[in-house]
Design a protein around this motif. Structure first.
Motif, PDB file in Angstrom:
ATOM      1  N   SER A 144     -13.966  26.054  -1.768  1.00  0.00           N
ATOM      2  CA  SER A 144     -13.065  26.857  -2.400  1.00  0.00           C
ATOM      3  C   SER A 144     -14.066  27.665  -3.515  1.00  0.00           C
ATOM      4  CB  SER A 144     -12.152  25.852  -3.498  1.00  0.00           C
ATOM      5  OG  SER A 144     -12.853  25.125  -4.383  1.00  0.00           O
ATOM      6  N   ASP A 154     -13.613  29.964  -7.250  1.00  0.00           N
ATOM      7  CA  ASP A 154     -12.746  30.392  -8.202  1.00  0.00           C
ATOM      8  C   ASP A 154     -13.664  31.482  -9.188  1.00  0.00           C
ATOM      9  OD1 ASP A 154     -10.485  28.851  -7.662  1.00  0.00           O
ATOM     10  OD2 ASP A 154     -11.435  27.093  -8.691  1.00  0.00           O
ATOM     11  N   SER A 204      -8.910  33.582  -6.818  1.00  0.00           N
ATOM     12  CA  SER A 204      -9.319  32.016  -6.101  1.00  0.00           C
ATOM     13  C   SER A 204      -9.132  32.100  -4.471  1.00  0.00           C
ATOM     14  CB  SER A 204      -8.314  31.065  -6.632  1.00  0.00           C
ATOM     15  OG  SER A 204      -7.072  30.880  -6.277  1.00  0.00           O
TER      16      SER A 204
END
Length: 201
Positions: A56, A58, A80
């Protein structure tokens, strides 16, 4: 995302190039600030014969204007992306989620360089399901959210124009998937630490 990142880096670079000895005083009426933080996570989870991997990113850029000494208002973006791959008794699953949010904010600096910030905003996410069929889940799922964040931190100035700003924050978010039953309710709350770099100009 690339455009937003390029604009943020351009503003920060411009501020660094213009930083010079002089009478500039951050946090005064008419000044601007720009800051941002980025997080990258890679996680592997194994339970018995089942395993999952997630990655991930962000990115949270913010910019604001001091409407009076020590008090600034501004706007933040939340960008994100998360991809998770799971291998379990249903086969191999792949879930990709992308999100975007807009957060108006207000920030106040105290004389000792402590600051408090509050933000409220809306967000949108799109989740795509791939791989083998997941029972009850097919195609895309779109959601919208509403939430707020409050935080407090300290501005450690490295010069007239640049500060490193660690802070502690609390956030709450109400999530509403499209086509969800009327009695469906989901909310997220968290307390987290953040370190940002802020440019004043």
């Amino acid at each position: 995302m690339k455009t937003t990142l390029s604009i943020f880096l351009l503003v920060l670079t411009s501020c660094l190039l213009q930083a010079q000895e002089g009478e500039f005083n951050a946090k005064t009426k008419g000044s601007y600030f720009a800051n941002g933080s980025a997080s990258i996570f890679s996680t592997t989870n194994k339970v018995g014969d089942d395993s999952s991997n997630s990655f991930s990113i962000d990115f949270v850029p913010r910019a604001g204007y001091f409407i009076m000494d020590n008090l600034a208002i501004g706007l933040g973006l939340v960008i994100s992306s998360n991809k998770e791959t799971t291998d379990d008794l249903f086969g191999e699953q792949e879930v990709t989620t992308t999100g975007f949010g807009i957060t108006p904010l207000a920030r106040y600096y105290f004389e000792n360089n402590l600051f408090a910030e509050a933000a409220v905003g809306i967000g949108f996410t799109n989740t795509k399901f791939g791989g083998d069929t997941i029972p009850g889940l097919d195609g895309d799922m779109k959601s919208n959210s509403f939430g707020f964040r409050i935080g407090a931190g300290y501005a450690l100035f490295l010069g007239d124009h640049i500060a490193v700003e660690p802070s502690i924050n609390y956030s709450w978010e109400d999530i509403n998937p499209e086509d969800a039953p009327s009695d469906f309710k989901q909310s997220l709350s968290s307390i987290f630490l953040n370190i940002g770099i802020t440019a004043f100009f």
